[in-house]
Design a protein around this motif. Sequence first.
Motif, PDB file in Angstrom:
ATOM      1  N   LYS A 398       0.807  -1.217   0.000  1.00  0.00           N
ATOM      2  CA  LYS A 398       0.000   0.000   0.000  1.00  0.00           C
ATOM      3  C   LYS A 398       0.841   1.267   0.000  1.00  0.00           C
ATOM      4  N   LEU A 399       2.023   1.186   0.572  1.00  0.00           N
ATOM      5  CA  LEU A 399       2.845   2.394   0.700  1.00  0.00           C
ATOM      6  C   LEU A 399       3.924   2.418  -0.364  1.00  0.00           C
ATOM      7  N   ASN A 400       4.239   3.608  -0.806  1.00  0.00           N
ATOM      8  CA  ASN A 400       5.205   3.812  -1.886  1.00  0.00           C
ATOM      9  C   ASN A 400       6.473   4.419  -1.291  1.00  0.00           C
ATOM     10  N   PHE A 401       7.563   3.612  -1.275  1.00  0.00           N
ATOM     11  CA  PHE A 401       8.772   4.061  -0.608  1.00  0.00           C
ATOM     12  C   PHE A 401       9.598   5.018  -1.458  1.00  0.00           C
ATOM     13  N   THR A 402       9.391   5.029  -2.747  1.00  0.00           N
ATOM     14  CA  THR A 402      10.030   6.062  -3.568  1.00  0.00           C
ATOM     15  C   THR A 402       9.447   7.422  -3.211  1.00  0.00           C
ATOM     16  N   PHE A 403       8.125   7.478  -3.118  1.00  0.00           N
ATOM     17  CA  PHE A 403       7.447   8.708  -2.719  1.00  0.00           C
ATOM     18  C   PHE A 403       7.873   9.128  -1.316  1.00  0.00           C
ATOM     19  N   MET A 404       7.852   8.184  -0.387  1.00  0.00           N
ATOM     20  CA  MET A 404       8.204   8.479   1.000  1.00  0.00           C
ATOM     21  C   MET A 404       9.631   9.012   1.109  1.00  0.00           C
ATOM     22  N   SER A 405      10.553   8.356   0.434  1.00  0.00           N
ATOM     23  CA  SER A 405      11.943   8.794   0.505  1.00  0.00           C
ATOM     24  C   SER A 405      12.123  10.147  -0.166  1.00  0.00           C
ATOM     25  N   ASN A 406      11.345  10.443  -1.198  1.00  0.00           N
ATOM     26  CA  ASN A 406      11.434  11.755  -1.835  1.00  0.00           C
ATOM     27  C   ASN A 406      10.982  12.869  -0.895  1.00  0.00           C
ATOM     28  N   VAL A 407       9.953  12.593  -0.091  1.00  0.00           N
ATOM     29  CA  VAL A 407       9.523  13.581   0.904  1.00  0.00           C
ATOM     30  C   VAL A 407      10.637  13.828   1.910  1.00  0.00           C
ATOM     31  N   VAL A 408      11.276  12.758   2.349  1.00  0.00           N
ATOM     32  CA  VAL A 408      12.376  12.889   3.304  1.00  0.00           C
ATOM     33  C   VAL A 408      13.545  13.633   2.666  1.00  0.00           C
ATOM     34  N   LYS A 409      13.827  13.365   1.402  1.00  0.00           N
ATOM     35  CA  LYS A 409      14.907  14.070   0.713  1.00  0.00           C
ATOM     36  C   LYS A 409      14.661  15.580   0.722  1.00  0.00           C
ATOM     37  N   ALA A 410      13.450  15.987   0.392  1.00  0.00           N
ATOM     38  CA  ALA A 410      13.150  17.420   0.372  1.00  0.00           C
ATOM     39  C   ALA A 410      13.251  18.027   1.761  1.00  0.00           C
ATOM     40  N   THR A 411      12.853  17.262   2.774  1.00  0.00           N
ATOM     41  CA  THR A 411      12.939  17.754   4.152  1.00  0.00           C
ATOM     42  C   THR A 411      14.380  17.865   4.607  1.00  0.00           C
ATOM     43  N   VAL A 412      15.183  16.847   4.319  1.00  0.00           N
ATOM     44  CA  VAL A 412      16.597  16.876   4.691  1.00  0.00           C
ATOM     45  C   VAL A 412      17.289  18.078   4.044  1.00  0.00           C
ATOM     46  N   ALA A 413      16.994  18.324   2.770  1.00  0.00           N
ATOM     47  CA  ALA A 413      17.578  19.478   2.084  1.00  0.00           C
ATOM     48  C   ALA A 413      17.149  20.785   2.747  1.00  0.00           C
TER      49      ALA A 413
END
Length: 524
Positions: A398-413
Amino acid sequence: MITMKKIFPALILLCSSLTALTAQNQAPVIENWQVAADWTAQTLVVNYEVSDAENDPLEITLQLSDNNGRNYAVSVPMTGDLGFPVAPGSRSITCDISSLANLAAAFKVRLVADDRQPFDIQALVDEVDSVRMRANLEFIQGIRHRSTGAAHLGDVRDSLRNLFVNNGLYYETQDVPLGNYTGKNLIGSHPGVTAAEQVVVNDAHYDSVNNAPGADDNGSGVTGVMEGAYLLSRYPCKKTLRFIGFDLEEDGLVGSIRYVLSGIPAGENIAGVFNYEMIGYWSDEPNSQELPPGFPLLFPVQTQILAANQYRGDFITNVGNTASQQLALLFSNSAQQYVPDLKVITLDVPGNGQIAPDLRRSDHAPFWEAGKQALMLTDGANFRNECYHTPADTLDEKLNFTFMSNVVKATVASMAEMAEIIHGDWAATSFAANVGVAQAPVCRINAYPAGGGNQEMVLEVSSCPFPTLRAELYDLKGSLLRAETLDIPGAGLYRMATPSLPAGIYLLKINTGTETQTLKVALR
């Protein structure tokens, strides 16, 4: 004296040309540093080695704490190899600690090396690992409720604590009373070097409702906080970074309200908050995204964008209020620059959001009420995820880890930019207070892999007054891999088996019964 050796794995970069391989300036590395407090002479001597691939002149900062690293605000006279410029090599700093002689405090010392080069935020963003995030979420999912999931709630607390502590963050908890129950806010801080009073927060609530495994709500947010803490804690920043697991969000934001009202230390300013509230559910099916009542009236432009995309749930919602416009712009710009595949819909909520109660349903809202900049980063909760607050809120497919990791990438930046991350290295350790008669005994220990294909770790003990030590080996997620009690008759080489462990960085904790040392070890 405490000796620590930082061993870093070889970097293997697959590049199309030698120019691409060597273009990025490498950060300095602190190695083989020794800290010795002589209370008779009232001096603290710090010997260290620092290397820099480009031989850049370095800015060296030494900071002292009298509260075990919560902050580094102790000022004492210092002489030696500090300030700017300091050349790479074997160096030494001497501190006059006469003003500390009568304090029974938990002293800590931190060394920071900065080559004043630009930090490659894109390279940091690219280190966000969806596989690591999935492994964390596989552990986190499960009912985390004070009555129906108390045991797993405790396990997740332990996991967060271990990750914070093992990555050098100052860890503390805040009690959160609710009737006869006391919840726990879990806080890991990385004090800033030059503007520590300015604090950048990344948070997520780690509890769930009483019948749901909470993979998306809010295990996805927790694994995002863990990934950010793991990556950002490796580098010094000018401002303080703080990672928080809030408890009792599902009971009405009880944990975050408690923190905002009584958990922020005096003299600190919360500069910005990145709150994760479900960041894992993604769908490119038409009409998979619903809208809260009144949304088209409040946000007509965003509604047109969603309608043109056939209301697909393939974006992250960046929710800020009137006071948080600059923070919301920072996140959307960071996503555009560093994570162009991430679609972001930004909402500028009037005032503190009272006109849109569906956009106040998470731990950002108490910060809004306190006049602080805060964002809610969300996949839309029940307006996208049909499993919200049900037993079906599981990982599965159900969960999309590419999407999830992209959110984290933007937050880390965003956090790296806001906290002004430093292109450098840091190291910290404790030193014993003046105990009057004699200094508390310590062990001098190095640790390194045995080499030669042996699946062992070598502990090199040059001096130890204790008959036994407990050695615990952890991975960087905080999972205990192996523990042994070693007989230590003073000095020598001792071996600890490390069978079937892949190459990588591990943390070795040495407990003597009176002190704990943590060493980084690279198994190759």
